[in-house]
Enzyme design. Structure first.
Site, PDB file in Angstrom:
ATOM      1  N   LYS A 280      -5.105   4.057   2.792  1.00 43.69           N
ATOM      2  CA  LYS A 280      -6.483   3.274   1.649  1.00 43.69           C
ATOM      3  C   LYS A 280      -7.298   4.363   1.363  1.00 43.69           C
ATOM      4  CE  LYS A 280      -4.298  -1.085  -0.348  1.00 43.69           C
ATOM      5  NZ  LYS A 280      -3.498  -0.343  -1.630  1.00 43.69           N
TER       6      LYS A 280
ATOM      7  N   SER B 238      -7.729  -7.391  -0.259  1.00 44.23           N
ATOM      8  CA  SER B 238      -7.572  -8.510   0.869  1.00 44.23           C
ATOM      9  C   SER B 238      -8.175  -7.509   2.240  1.00 44.23           C
ATOM     10  CB  SER B 238      -6.275  -9.196   1.051  1.00 44.23           C
ATOM     11  OG  SER B 238      -5.469  -7.920   1.802  1.00 44.23           O
TER      12      SER B 238
ATOM     13  N   GLU C 226       9.109  -4.860   0.492  1.00 44.92           N
ATOM     14  CA  GLU C 226       8.645  -6.504   0.536  1.00 44.92           C
ATOM     15  C   GLU C 226       8.721  -7.286   1.577  1.00 44.92           C
ATOM     16  OE1 GLU C 226       7.693  -6.436  -3.953  1.00 44.92           O
ATOM     17  OE2 GLU C 226       9.488  -6.270  -4.209  1.00 44.92           O
TER      18      GLU C 226
ATOM     19  N   GLY D  42       7.064 -12.504  -0.970  1.00 47.05           N
ATOM     20  CA  GLY D  42       6.267 -11.662  -2.354  1.00 47.05           C
ATOM     21  C   GLY D  42       6.861 -10.749  -2.798  1.00 47.05           C
TER      22      GLY D  42
ATOM     23  N   ASP E 151       8.054  -9.877  -6.077  1.00 49.02           N
ATOM     24  CA  ASP E 151       7.481  -9.793  -7.442  1.00 49.02           C
ATOM     25  C   ASP E 151       7.980  -7.893  -8.064  1.00 49.02           C
ATOM     26  OD1 ASP E 151       5.803  -8.624  -5.626  1.00 49.02           O
ATOM     27  OD2 ASP E 151       4.573  -7.821  -7.098  1.00 49.02           O
TER      28      ASP E 151
ATOM     29  N   SER F 223       2.129   1.628   7.364  1.00 50.13           N
ATOM     30  CA  SER F 223       1.077   2.508   6.512  1.00 50.13           C
ATOM     31  C   SER F 223      -0.093   1.914   7.126  1.00 50.13           C
ATOM     32  CB  SER F 223       0.943   1.512   4.865  1.00 50.13           C
ATOM     33  OG  SER F 223       1.349  -0.282   5.415  1.00 50.13           O
TER      34      SER F 223
END
Length: 325
Positions: free
Chosen positions: A57, A82, A208, A212, A214, A308
């Site tokens: 990030k 989060s 995923e 979750g 989506d 990640s």
């Protein structure tokens, strides 16, 4: 014939890499004979758990913040997250000489909240199951005159995240397939932009948590689909709707989505710790879980994984990895 230029291009990712040089870490790419033998492929692990703030990030947050005009930057930046993006924005603000305010769920991991505060950010909390974090952050930014740096819905953020995959293929050469986690979709969108821009034949697969899914549902439907707020140990992937910008890229670039369960994520975390000697948070372990479970299907010869992040406190790591948990 007319063509539409995508919102993020390979040139954008390369420009972000230039801006991040000397600021973000060029993280290591690890190999494991044990892993190769187990999955039947040559696997290259891009270890973003060794990135600043412990996750990829920082790349997108710093790149986006560094592109702000001096006047806007001096008034401060805001974000909603989060945990990992929160830390990334907080550190980026400190590095760039400004301030940060973060909207963070009340149940965010304590270690991530403590690290965010340690970088000097102010934290405003909300209930992730009843509150709208985007609306809260936008209202806060407007009230205080701050610039919002979103976790994935911004071309500069996506381009910054894509530098991880760009570094990977610069080191390894062409890969047959790349796996990366999918939350809001910024990492996988930037990764696919970088990898397919340099090696168009490389397949890009997102991973995923089952709770979750989506993005998987959205790709199948051809439009963005919402799911109930996921309850999964992969808190960094606990989103209920793909981003609008990221989905516009991912529906064009991704070759598929693989789902993994929480128990499979735990097993991948244990494998990484015991055999690779690295610590992964649940979201960072999902691509590895996809390989270890065989859910990714038969693998081609050369495989890349983006691990990640590794932001998890010792107590939670021990609890999640305990046998029979």
């Amino acid at each position: 014939m007319t063509t539409t230029t995508p919102p993020v291009t390979l040139d954008d990712v390369r420009a972000a890499a230039g801006r991040l040089e000397g600021v973000a870490h060029r993280t290591p790419v690890l190999r494991s004979r044990t892993l190769d033998a187990r999955v039947g492929a040559e696997v290259h692990l891009k270890c973003e758990n060794f990135q600043r703030v412990g996750a990829f990030k920082f790349r997108g947050a710093y790149h986006a913040a560094s592109r702000l005009a001096p006047g806007r930057l001096s008034r401060g930046i805001a974000a909603y997250s989060s945990g990992n993006h929160a830390q990334a924005v907080a550190l980026a603000a400190r590095e760039l000489g400004t301030t940060a305010v973060i909207v963070m769920p009340e149940d965010a991991p304590p270690s991530k909240r403590a690290a965010t505060e340690g970088y000097g950010a102010e934290i405003v909390t909300y209930d992730r199951y009843t509150g709208d974090r985007v609306a809260l952050a936008e209202a806060l930014a407007a009230e205080r005159g701050l610039t919002l740096v979103p976790p994935y819905e911004h071309p500069h953020v996506i381009a910054g995240q894509g530098t991880a995959a760009l570094e990977l293929v610069e080191e390894t050469g062409e890969l047959d397939v790349l796996f990366a986690p999918v939350g809001g979709g910024g990492l996988i969108a930037g990764s696919a932009t970088a990898v397919k821009g340099t090696h168009p034949a490389t397949r890009v697969i997102g991973v995923e948590p089952e709770a979750g899914d989506d993005t998987k549902r959205s790709l199948e439907a051809g439009r963005r689909v919402s799911v109930p707020v996921p309850r999964t140990i992969a808190d960094g992937q606990a989103l209920h709707t793909p981003g609008e910008l990221t989905f516009s890229l991912n529906r064009r670039l991704l070759d598929g989505i693989v789902l993994v369960g929480d128990d499979e994520i735990r097993d991948a975390m244990r494998f990484a710790f015991e055999r690779l000697k690295i610590v992964l948070e649940p979201s960072g372990a999902t691509p590895l879980a996809a390989l270890l479970t065989g859910r990714a299907g038969p693998l081609p010869p050369r495989v890349g994984l983006i691990l990640s992040g590794g932001n998890i406190d010792a107590d939670r790591f021990a609890r999640l990895c305990a046998p029979g948990d």
